[in-house]
Structure formats: C-alpha cells, structure tokens
Write a protein that holds these residues in place. Structure first.
Motif, PDB file in Angstrom:
ATOM      1  N   LEU A  28       0.851  -1.171  -0.222  1.00 20.88           N
ATOM      2  CA  LEU A  28       0.306  -0.131   0.075  1.00 20.88           C
ATOM      3  C   LEU A  28       0.665   1.073  -0.074  1.00 20.88           C
ATOM      4  N   ALA A  29       1.861   1.002   0.723  1.00 19.49           N
ATOM      5  CA  ALA A  29       2.858   2.514   1.099  1.00 19.49           C
ATOM      6  C   ALA A  29       3.555   2.638  -0.599  1.00 19.49           C
ATOM      7  N   ASN A  30       3.760   1.726  -1.230  1.00 20.25           N
ATOM      8  CA  ASN A  30       4.476   1.799  -2.661  1.00 20.25           C
ATOM      9  C   ASN A  30       3.321   2.223  -3.666  1.00 20.25           C
ATOM     10  N   SER A  31       2.374   1.463  -3.612  1.00 15.66           N
ATOM     11  CA  SER A  31       1.201   1.881  -4.689  1.00 15.66           C
ATOM     12  C   SER A  31       0.644   3.459  -4.506  1.00 15.66           C
ATOM     13  N   SER A  32       0.708   3.802  -3.211  1.00 13.61           N
ATOM     14  CA  SER A  32       0.066   4.979  -2.811  1.00 13.61           C
ATOM     15  C   SER A  32       0.575   6.236  -3.584  1.00 13.61           C
ATOM     16  N   ARG A  33       1.920   6.117  -4.022  1.00  7.25           N
ATOM     17  CA  ARG A  33       2.596   7.048  -4.708  1.00  7.25           C
ATOM     18  C   ARG A  33       1.979   7.339  -6.172  1.00  7.25           C
ATOM     19  N   ASP A  34       0.987   6.472  -6.878  1.00  5.92           N
ATOM     20  CA  ASP A  34       0.315   6.406  -7.988  1.00  5.92           C
ATOM     21  C   ASP A  34      -0.852   7.270  -7.627  1.00  5.92           C
ATOM     22  N   ILE A  35      -1.340   8.403  -8.313  1.00  7.56           N
ATOM     23  CA  ILE A  35      -2.503   9.180  -8.208  1.00  7.56           C
ATOM     24  C   ILE A  35      -3.680   8.420  -8.348  1.00  7.56           C
ATOM     25  N   THR A  36      -3.607   7.716  -9.490  1.00  5.73           N
ATOM     26  CA  THR A  36      -4.807   6.668 -10.010  1.00  5.73           C
ATOM     27  C   THR A  36      -5.104   6.071  -9.006  1.00  5.73           C
ATOM     28  N   PHE A  37      -4.244   5.044  -8.303  1.00  5.48           N
ATOM     29  CA  PHE A  37      -4.400   4.140  -7.292  1.00  5.48           C
ATOM     30  C   PHE A  37      -5.076   4.959  -6.152  1.00  5.48           C
ATOM     31  N   ARG A 471      12.756  15.653  -8.635  1.00  9.07           N
ATOM     32  CA  ARG A 471      12.137  15.355  -7.439  1.00  9.07           C
ATOM     33  C   ARG A 471      10.624  15.374  -7.874  1.00  9.07           C
ATOM     34  N   LYS A 472       9.845  14.275  -7.473  1.00  7.41           N
ATOM     35  CA  LYS A 472       8.240  14.664  -7.740  1.00  7.41           C
ATOM     36  C   LYS A 472       7.554  15.439  -6.537  1.00  7.41           C
ATOM     37  N   ILE A 473       7.212  16.618  -7.153  1.00  7.64           N
ATOM     38  CA  ILE A 473       6.624  17.568  -6.326  1.00  7.64           C
ATOM     39  C   ILE A 473       5.247  17.129  -5.867  1.00  7.64           C
ATOM     40  N   SER A 474       5.061  17.272  -4.654  1.00  2.00           N
ATOM     41  CA  SER A 474       3.594  17.034  -4.386  1.00  2.00           C
ATOM     42  C   SER A 474       3.008  18.413  -3.485  1.00  2.00           C
ATOM     43  N   SER A 475       1.982  18.368  -2.547  1.00  2.00           N
ATOM     44  CA  SER A 475       1.731  19.301  -1.836  1.00  2.00           C
ATOM     45  C   SER A 475       2.480  19.911  -0.795  1.00  2.00           C
ATOM     46  N   ARG A 476       3.422  18.566  -0.336  1.00  2.00           N
ATOM     47  CA  ARG A 476       4.347  18.997   0.664  1.00  2.00           C
ATOM     48  C   ARG A 476       5.781  18.805   0.304  1.00  2.00           C
ATOM     49  N   ARG A 477       6.969  19.576   0.687  1.00  2.00           N
ATOM     50  CA  ARG A 477       8.212  19.121   0.643  1.00  2.00           C
ATOM     51  C   ARG A 477       8.412  17.637   1.018  1.00  2.00           C
ATOM     52  N   ARG A 478       8.846  16.842   0.013  1.00  2.00           N
ATOM     53  CA  ARG A 478       9.417  15.659   0.389  1.00  2.00           C
ATOM     54  C   ARG A 478      10.616  15.305  -0.320  1.00  2.00           C
ATOM     55  N   GLN A 479      11.514  14.221   0.339  1.00  2.00           N
ATOM     56  CA  GLN A 479      12.855  14.073   0.019  1.00  2.00           C
ATOM     57  C   GLN A 479      13.037  12.435  -0.516  1.00  2.00           C
ATOM     58  N   ASP A 480      11.808  11.841  -0.600  1.00  2.00           N
ATOM     59  CA  ASP A 480      11.960  10.408  -1.037  1.00  2.00           C
ATOM     60  C   ASP A 480      11.180   9.909  -2.341  1.00  2.00           C
ATOM     61  N   LYS A 481      10.567  10.757  -3.149  1.00  2.00           N
ATOM     62  CA  LYS A 481      10.151  10.517  -4.469  1.00  2.00           C
ATOM     63  C   LYS A 481      11.090  11.312  -5.564  1.00  2.00           C
ATOM     64  N   PHE A 482      11.685  10.147  -6.446  1.00  2.00           N
ATOM     65  CA  PHE A 482      12.816  10.665  -7.276  1.00  2.00           C
ATOM     66  C   PHE A 482      12.385   9.987  -8.738  1.00  2.00           C
ATOM     67  N   TRP A 483      12.521  10.618  -9.724  1.00  2.00           N
ATOM     68  CA  TRP A 483      12.700   9.906 -11.019  1.00  2.00           C
ATOM     69  C   TRP A 483      14.322  10.582 -11.846  1.00  2.00           C
ATOM     70  N   ASP A 498      11.500   5.705 -12.504  1.00  2.00           N
ATOM     71  CA  ASP A 498      11.437   6.215 -10.980  1.00  2.00           C
ATOM     72  C   ASP A 498      12.587   5.493 -10.406  1.00  2.00           C
ATOM     73  N   LEU A 499      12.959   6.120  -9.136  1.00  2.00           N
ATOM     74  CA  LEU A 499      14.062   5.626  -8.401  1.00  2.00           C
ATOM     75  C   LEU A 499      13.458   5.616  -6.783  1.00  2.00           C
ATOM     76  N   GLU A 500      14.063   4.888  -6.136  1.00  2.00           N
ATOM     77  CA  GLU A 500      13.824   4.405  -4.805  1.00  2.00           C
ATOM     78  C   GLU A 500      14.457   5.504  -3.962  1.00  2.00           C
ATOM     79  N   GLU A 501      15.525   6.149  -4.356  1.00  2.00           N
ATOM     80  CA  GLU A 501      16.344   7.140  -3.503  1.00  2.00           C
ATOM     81  C   GLU A 501      17.171   8.050  -4.701  1.00  2.00           C
TER      82      GLU A 501
END
Length: 635
Positions: A28-37, A471-483, A498-501
């Motif tokens: 769930l933690a991994n899949s939740s990054r996808d907006i459609t899911f 960096r994948k930008i979202s509504s909050r600053r995040r450090q762990d979403k990269f491509w 996509d990259l894990e880190e």
C-alpha cells in the motif's frame, strides 16, 4: 486495474495475520504514490481506515511505520482535506513525537504529518499547538539523524509561521534562548555531517521568521510627543556626553534648548531641535532607535568614541552618527529581507545569526563601526554620504557571501575589506567584464558567435546524456520521491524511470524502464503552460516552482512533466531539448555562457594587439599601381 488492486489491498490490510497485514501495508505504501491508485483507495474510504488503525494504538514498529507512510503518500496528492481528522488522531500522532524512544521511521512520518496539519489548516494548528511544545521537540534536534532534525525544525517553523501575533514574541523568546541555539549550532550547523539542501532551507526559514519579528518596530513611526520615546534620545545624549538630565531650575529654557540642540547636532541627527522627527520615516522607524540604544548600552566605549571623534572634526567631514544609524538599519533590513516571506527554494542561511540571542543588534553594532571606519578611509564629506553607504553595503554583502560561522569571523572578514580593497576588487571585475564597442571588435564578435553557440549546444547535449535526478513535487516538500531522465549517447531517445532514492552518480540508461524517441517530441512548453502547473492549484500559485516547470509534448496529448531541481538544471534541460528540436536556445544561462565564452575568446584573440589602438574604421584601400611589372612570373 487500479480499482481492483485498491480493493484487494483494502481487504488485505485488515487481515488478522500480522505477516499478511505487514506485506499488504508495504504494498500500500508503494502503490499510494500513484495518483490513480490513490483516488481508487480513497474512494473506498481508505484514509478513514488508516486513521482508525492509528487511533486504535494496536500497531507498532514496521506495521505502524508503513501505515503512516501510506497515509502520508495518499495525503500528498491533495485529494482529501486535512480538516477532516479527529482530535484523537492528532493526539495519537503527537504522542509518537513526544515519546523519548520512538522508531525512527514512525517519528519521521509523525513529524511530517504534524507539519502538514499546521501548514494546511488554522483549526488544526490550534489543536496541534495544544499537544506539542517547542520544549518537546528540542530532544529530536540532539540526535544524529539529519532527516529527523530537518523535520523537527520544519515543525517548529510551521508553528512559528501560523502562530497568532501575540504568541510569536513568546515563541521568539523560546527560540532565542541559549539552550535551543546551542543545540542547533552544535548538533546541526557545526556537526560533522554536511548540511543537505532541505536542512539548509529550514534553517533559512527559521532565520527569516526570527528576523521578521523586527517588522513591527521597523514599521512603527516615532511619536515626537511621546515622552517615553523621547527619553531614549535623552539616554543617548546622557551616555555620549556624560550629562545628567538638568532640573527645571538649572538655567533658562533658551539655554537648555541651546545645549540640547548643540548635543543633538554632535550626535548626528538631521533635526537638531527635535530629533524624534528623524524616526518618523518608515522603514526603519523605531528599529533604528532600538539599535542605537543597544549600541550605546552594550558597546559604550565604541559608541562614545564614534560620537566624540566626529564631533571634534570639521562640520563637513563629520560622520553623522544619527543619520548613519537610521540609513544603516534600513539597509540591513533590505539585505536580510526583513518583513518578506521565506522563499520556497532558498537555502541562504547564515550560521552567525544563531550564535547570539540579539544577533541583529550585534550585527548592527559591527556594521556601524565599519561605516565610521570606511567614512574615514574615504575622507568623506556630508556630500559623499550616499557614496559611503553604497561602499558599506558592498563590504557587508561581500563579507556575508563566505557565510561566517560567528560574528567575530564576520568582523574579521570586514577588516580585510577596506575601501582600498573594494576599489581593487571593483577594478579587477571591471577589467574582466570590459566590453569592447569598436566596429572591428563587434564584427569579430559576430563572426565567432556561431562557433561559441555550437560549443554551448554540445555542452547542453552532453549534460542531457549524463542525465538528472528530478524530484516528484507534491503538496508537501518530500525527499523520497525521485525519477531520473537522460538522453541516449546517439541523441535519439530519452530514457526515464522512477528511483527509490536520490542516486550518488549517473544512472545507466538501460536501467531506466521507460523511453521516448526524440523524433516523437512535438514541442517543449514551460511555466504556466505546463499541464502539471494547471492541475495543481498550490503549485500554480508557487512562483518558484512555476519558474522551474517544463513539459515535453509528444504524440497527440501526451506530456512528460518536469520540475527542475534548480534554475541551472532548468536552463540546461530546456536549452538541450530545444537544441534537439532544432530551435533556438534562449535561456538566461545560455546568454550568460555566451557572454563569458565570447569575452574569453575575444581576449585570447586580441592578446597580440595589447596597447595597440584599434581604429574605428578600416584603413583606406590604396590606389591601383600604374603597372604590374613588379609581379614575379613563376613560370
């Protein structure tokens, strides 16, 4: 497919088997990054399910960590409002932050959730502020995990930013205390670990918010009729000239007025009769008077020396202390951007401002002594006042660029930046930027410009081949979403994935799962024309992010969306993509490179002509000779 996966995970995370539940939460933690899911899972009331799991308090360790991770990822999409959460959930998250020994991952996610709550809802700020104090956050700064420290300072900044006016001074008092400053200095700023960009940004925000507390005084005019305020000016006079306030019987009113006027002139006020009028200009308002009084009380010898030194000079050569202090305070506020909101992408914090509880006042005290020193070095008169202020501003900004660790280091750096040194630096920079305007030089520049442009183009394409981590930008600053995206060596395909880190070096193009043929690219769009800027309301309003956004249009309506990590990468990628499409490279970075390389090439080519006057027009063509008998016949 996403709906089916969401349904399955919704059921699996409620499993009675701990192992099955843990695996489901990881997925769930991994899949939740996808907006459609995320949309499908949220439609199943998935957020409520996760908050109930947290509120129940039955999960610990990895189970809790992945639950909070999934929650953060889902909320980052901005689909669900933060105002919907119960007080029980807020209390539970706050309790994880308040515990002395807590799993690192749980603590990090909890701090991230609290920051988002405070920033996104005034109502939640009130509730979080009742559960968390600065004192409870301080222990997290004493650890060695920089991510935890970064999130902790981010929560402090969020509480500071959203606090009502009456609470800000109280918070500022806590932040100014030696204990907190010492912890930030020793455990964060002066630790052995290099400070990453996100930590630098949070320290910069904290610095800005602290200085913004000066805004009230900066924008407050002095009331010439207010006796308490006028008493401060009397105090400046008393300290400078070692006089006590005379009683009403100590001479005629005219005599006292004459003495006051004389002393106020020596103190360098513009209005000698009623110096209170000098402080009606905003900015800097009452802040200038506060600084002068601080200097007089805490650096009394230096204050008296400056006032007496100048009062003993000829009128035209005296450096007016009062006028100088007012203008200097205004200048320091401009340099430190007092009253402005923090910029989203700025990392420009100064360690020395964390070394003293009255850092702005101490900064002023160093700078007013510098101003007096520079005035003497320039042998300035009253007519040179603005010129002196310009030199002083240059001295201060040049000294700040090296980011001194302490106020003493800053003072030491200023000692090396005398007026003579500033003149040398200006001369050196002028020589490097000299622009030749004669016609032959302009023609030569025109001739070699295409060669330089080709060189810049090759450099841009080479950089695209090396690739960049975005960096994948979202509504909050995040450090762990990269491509990552890079151009193939033959310049025919864009590889991305996509990259894990964040990677330490280049990512091989064969490890990136997606690719886009350059031949399929139709156009490159930037800024507000990008689709991801139109979708995201928060991003659309963020000027810094807007200036770093660009998209590649391919096929009919398909886009590959980018947000560059900084302006440099933005220019490299937009230039490179335009070069691939055969279009002009128009970024400011290209203009800057063109100027630099063109000037260097020009200077190299003109080395042999040093000290030779180049004529404005070519020499005249001589008349034809009467015969050509002098021509040698090789045959």
């Amino acid at each position: 497919c996403s709906a089916q996966v969401a349904q399955q995970l919704h059921e699996r995370i409620q499993s009675s088997s701990m192992d099955m539940k843990l695996d489901a939460l990881k997925d769930l933690a991994n899949s939740s990054r996808d907006i459609t899911f995320a949309q499908e899972f949220i439609n199943l009331d998935g957020i409520s399910l996760l908050t109930q799991m947290v509120e129940s308090g039955t999960d610990f360790g990895d189970l809790l960590s992945f639950t909070l991770t999934a929650f953060v990822e889902l909320m980052d999409h901005g689909i669900v409002s933060w105002d919907t959460f119960s007080l029980a959930f807020i209390k539970k998250i706050a309790s994880y932050v308040c515990k002395s020994a807590m799993d690192t991952a749980v603590l990090q996610r909890s701090l991230a959730i609290l920051e988002s709550m405070v920033l996104n809802s005034q109502d939640l700020y009130q509730k979080v502020a009742q559960e968390i104090t600065i004192g409870q956050l301080i222990p997290h700064l004493q650890g060695t995990d920089q991510d935890i420290q970064t999130y902790t300072i981010a929560v402090i900044n969020a509480l500071f930013l959203k606090s009502p006016e009456e609470k800000r001074q109280e918070m500022a008092h806590i932040l100014a205390q030696k204990q907190l400053r010492s912890i930030i200095l020793s455990n964060v700023i002066r630790s052995n670990k290099p400070i990453n960009d996100e930590m630098a940004h949070q320290l910069y925000v904290l610095q800005v918010l602290t200085f913004n507390l000066l805004e009230d005084r900066m924008m407050t005019k002095m009331d010439p009729q207010d006796q308490a305020q006028r008493d401060i000016i009397f105090e400046l006079r008393r300290i400078a000239f070692d006089v006590e306030c005379e009683s009403n019987n100590s001479g005629s009113i005219e005599k006292r007025k004459s003495m006051y006027t004389r002393d106020y002139k020596k103190l360098g006020f513009i209005n000698h009769v009623n110096p209170a009028v000098d402080f009606t200009q905003i900015p800097p308002g009452m802040l200038a008077l506060d600084n002068m009084l601080y200097f007089a009380r805490h650096h009394q010898d230096a204050y008296i020396r400056i006032v007496l030194e100048n009062s003993s000079r000829e009128d035209k050569h005296e450096c007016p202390f009062g006028r100088s202090s007012i203008e200097l305070t205004k200048m320091l506020c401009e340099i430190l951007k007092v009253g402005e909101l923090p910029s989203e992408n700025c990392h420009d914090f100064h360690p020395m401002f964390f070394t003293h509880d009255r850092s702005f006042e101490e900064f002023f005290c160093i700078c007013i002594q510098l101003l007096n020193k520079t005035w003497k070095e320039m042998r300035a008169t009253s007519e040179d006042f603005n010129k002196v202020m310009q030199v002083v501003k240059e001295q201060i900004t040049r000294a700040l660029t090296i980011k001194p660790n302490s106020l003493d280091q800053f003072k030491s750096r200023l000692q090396n930046l005398s007026y003579t040194e500033i003149l040398k630096l200006r001369q050196s920079e002028r020589m490097n930027q000299e622009d030749f305007q004669s016609r032959p030089i302009l023609e030569l520049r025109e001739k070699i410009q295409p060669e330089i442009m080709e060189l810049i183009k090759q450099q841009r394409l080479n950089r695209l081949c090396e690739g960049t981590c975005f960096r994948k930008i979202s509504s909050r600053r995040r450090q762990d979403k990269f491509w990552y995206c890079r151009l193939s060596p033959n310049h025919k395909v864009l590889h991305y994935g996509d990259l894990e880190e964040s990677p330490q070096g280049e990512v091989p193009h064969d490890s990136l799962q997606d690719k886009l043929p350059v031949a399929d690219i139709k156009a490159v769009v930037t800024g507000k024309d990008c689709p991801h800027m139109k979708e995201k309301g928060a991003l659309k309003q963020n000027k810094e992010v807007l200036e770093l956004a660009f998209s590649v249009l391919y096929e009919s309506d398909e886009y590959l969306n980018f947000i560059a990590p900084d302006k440099h990468e933005y220019c490299v990628w937009t230039d490179g993509l335009n070069a691939l499409l055969g279009k002009e490279m128009t970024s400011e970075f290209t203009r800057s490179d063109m100027d630099t390389l063109l000037n260097m090439e020009m200077k190299l080519r003109l080395l042999d002509l040093e000290n030779i006057q180049i004529p404005e027009v070519p020499p005249p063509i001589p008349k034809e000779p009467s015969n050509y008998d002098f021509v040698y016949d090789c045959n």
